[in-house]
Design a protein around this motif. Sequence first.
Motif, short mmCIF file in Angstrom:
data_model
loop_
_atom_site.label_atom_id
_atom_site.label_comp_id
_atom_site.label_asym_id
_atom_site.label_seq_id
_atom_site.Cartn_x
_atom_site.Cartn_y
_atom_site.Cartn_z
N VAL A 41 97.72 18.25 6.30
CA VAL A 41 96.92 19.23 5.55
C VAL A 41 97.84 20.21 4.83
N ASP A 42 97.22 20.94 3.87
CA ASP A 42 97.94 21.98 3.11
C ASP A 42 99.19 21.41 2.44
N LEU A 43 98.98 20.37 1.67
CA LEU A 43 100.09 19.69 1.01
C LEU A 43 100.45 20.39 -0.29
N PRO A 44 101.67 20.15 -0.80
CA PRO A 44 102.11 20.84 -2.03
C PRO A 44 101.36 20.32 -3.26
N SER A 45 101.44 21.08 -4.33
CA SER A 45 100.74 20.72 -5.57
C SER A 45 101.35 19.51 -6.25
N GLY A 46 102.65 19.28 -6.03
CA GLY A 46 103.30 18.11 -6.60
C GLY A 46 103.92 18.33 -7.97
N MET A 47 103.93 19.55 -8.49
CA MET A 47 104.48 19.82 -9.81
C MET A 47 105.99 19.53 -9.82
N ASN A 48 106.42 18.63 -10.72
CA ASN A 48 107.85 18.35 -10.88
C ASN A 48 108.05 17.56 -12.16
N TRP A 49 109.29 17.43 -12.57
CA TRP A 49 109.63 16.66 -13.76
C TRP A 49 111.05 16.14 -13.64
N ASN A 50 111.36 15.12 -14.42
CA ASN A 50 112.74 14.66 -14.53
C ASN A 50 112.96 14.04 -15.90
N LEU A 51 114.22 14.08 -16.31
CA LEU A 51 114.65 13.58 -17.61
C LEU A 51 115.76 12.56 -17.36
N THR A 52 115.65 11.39 -17.97
CA THR A 52 116.64 10.34 -17.76
C THR A 52 117.21 9.87 -19.09
N PRO A 53 118.36 10.39 -19.50
CA PRO A 53 119.04 9.85 -20.69
C PRO A 53 119.72 8.52 -20.35
N GLN A 54 119.82 7.65 -21.34
CA GLN A 54 120.51 6.37 -21.17
C GLN A 54 121.40 6.11 -22.39
N VAL A 55 122.59 5.63 -22.14
CA VAL A 55 123.52 5.28 -23.21
C VAL A 55 123.93 3.83 -23.02
N VAL A 56 123.84 3.06 -24.09
CA VAL A 56 124.21 1.65 -24.05
C VAL A 56 125.19 1.37 -25.18
N SER A 57 126.27 0.71 -24.83
CA SER A 57 127.23 0.25 -25.84
C SER A 57 127.38 -1.25 -25.68
N ARG A 58 127.24 -1.98 -26.78
CA ARG A 58 127.34 -3.43 -26.68
C ARG A 58 128.08 -3.99 -27.89
#
Length: 727
Positions: free
Chosen positions: A214-231
Amino acid sequence: MFLCHDANAGFQAKRIAASDVKPSIDGKLDEKLWSQTQPHDAFYQTQPFDKQKAHLRTEVRVLFDEKYLYVGITAFDTDPQEIRDSFARRDRITIDQDFFALYLDPSSAHKSAQIFYVNARGTVMDGIYSDSAGEDSSPDYDFDVATARFEGGWSAEYRIPFASIAYDKNSTTPWSLLVLRNMTRDQRYRMYSGGVTRATNCNLCYSDTIDGLVDLPSGMNWNLTPQVVSRRSTDAVQGKPSQAIHANQFSLDFKLRPDSATTLDMTLNPDFSQIELDSPQLSGNTRFSIFVQEKRPFFLEGADILRTPFNAISTRSIANPDAGLRYTRRDAEKDISLIVAKDAAGGLVLIPHTYYTSTANANVASVATDARMNLRFGTMSLGMVATDRQYDEINAYNRVFGPDFVWQIDRNQGLRAQLLLSNTTAQADSHDNLAKGVLTSGHAFYAGWSKGDDGWGIGLSVRDLSKDFRDDNGFFSQVGFQSVNNDLTKKWGKLGIWNEFNTYVSSEYKLDSEGNVLSKSISPGMSVAGAYDSSVYVNVNPSVRSRVNADGELYKLTRVSTGFALSPGKRIARVNGDFSVGDVIDVSANRLGKGGSASMSAKLRPLDRLEFDSSYATSWINANDELHSGERAYTETALQINSVLHLSGKDTLRLILQDSRTSRNPELYTSIVAPESSRTVNSLVFTRIAGLGTASYLGWTMTKSETPGFAPKRKQSEIFAKLSWQI
């Protein structure tokens, strides 16, 4: 209504106070908090014997604080030296290993669950499970787990952020949890924390509540994932100058959870190069397209919501997105998913027909929109699907809309149905390019019912797909038919040396839209299961009727099929084989021949850190006419050798060798056919996974293909480096 769990059962969750010492995730469960938590220790077998108390003790304890859900599991073992603690890559846990699996259902709807696996070595697997569609290990979640050995067995500690769990904070319905313990020795032991039975088609109905959460958190969060590819890649076609391309690409993924039940995903300029290669499949003697599983991370959030009786939404149809946006909502009453993606020009669109699948060139960009909603009403759920593919440059579209429902009548009986309606103006022109054409409309209908108990199992399904139905955002390889399928199984239980002995009969009756018989069959068979997780089946098709085109003959075929599976030990972890011989229709020649097919696979671990996962498949047809009787007309093979060296728990070196070949005898065909064609793919990839979303790849891939007289030799090679990191 039926009860989905024993009202007196349940997991007791203990809140961690601010003054308590939180568990250190080392797998040992030696903190005082664990000993103060009430264990759940009622486990039941489904294998090797059903409806029995587990022969070994397993204890599950649950803790939580303001950020994390903690689950501790202790598995007692009378012979701990035999624990199978193999090295494995993420999402590659298999039944030949000792493992735990958590099936976590925050809605308690018993329709789907997030799954969190760990084997005795500490390798993890995660994803989504539903009783109707099974497991999908493609989605990845952020969680920590560690394992440890002790004198009498092994244990595991999970720490799962509430931010990785989709739930409605305001719901008053307790969460549900089902725990599986798997161990394979001379028998495979499958032990659940609830009284799951073999007959059930609703494993999640045996989940128990997690009380005290009971009384669980709201869950507010975020993340950012940059990706770099060289081929750097080269493309050399025989007779033409070689081309070399050097490219660098930057892409960005963004995930936002404004609350515990809602997720927003966005991707810009994504790189969807295949780190994992699609396995080669036999396709030379079929006119229908073959389904390919989704592996791209952006499309995996809430992927289970998109599943319906038909493949109404298949995100692999979005071939080359420039950008995408996704909204996912889960709560106790409903699931909602909305995807919008801008798909660049250059892909192929499937155009299904009754006797074959054709393709059209999508030489214009499009916007793909997929919407899915699923409402829950006790043991019943009502869903809705809407898809749209808008080809703006040619002012044409394909749209699909329709309802579906699932009714879990009781634990062993279920009913599913779906109706889809389509409208299409994007038609293939004389050059097989999409262009605006006349409006066509169609429908697709499915209904299926299944019921089982300890003695019998039965399944019945009907399908009706009109010839003008089309779904550019889904996967349909065939339309324009009506079919009825039935499966009836008699379960004899334990018989002699076999743990299970079943006999069954399957039948199909299928008509095209003109009322002609497409296929019909009655196929009896038997299957057994025994020691070392072994299984054997034999299936007889004494009189199959089938045709391959509207004007063609309705052929009569006789076939026999058999197969086996076995888990001998730690070194030879798993072997499988499937074989079929008898009459075969040569699709390219529209004639009956003699032939068959064989497929074999093996998972080998000659060394603790080295594993081989290899497969081989072949099919062949011999001419059956008086002039050429016994001459080989067609042969196809597909080979894959997938070897992985585990340098550490985070670092792997993987080598894949693939070879596909098809040969035909031109003298035995009235149409022009290629005598030979081949394609080989070699891939070497070093991978380091530091954490979810943070990984680096360095790889090399080379592809060679040739169809003499039809397509020149072509050699493509690529060296690439890929880096992603989560902020």
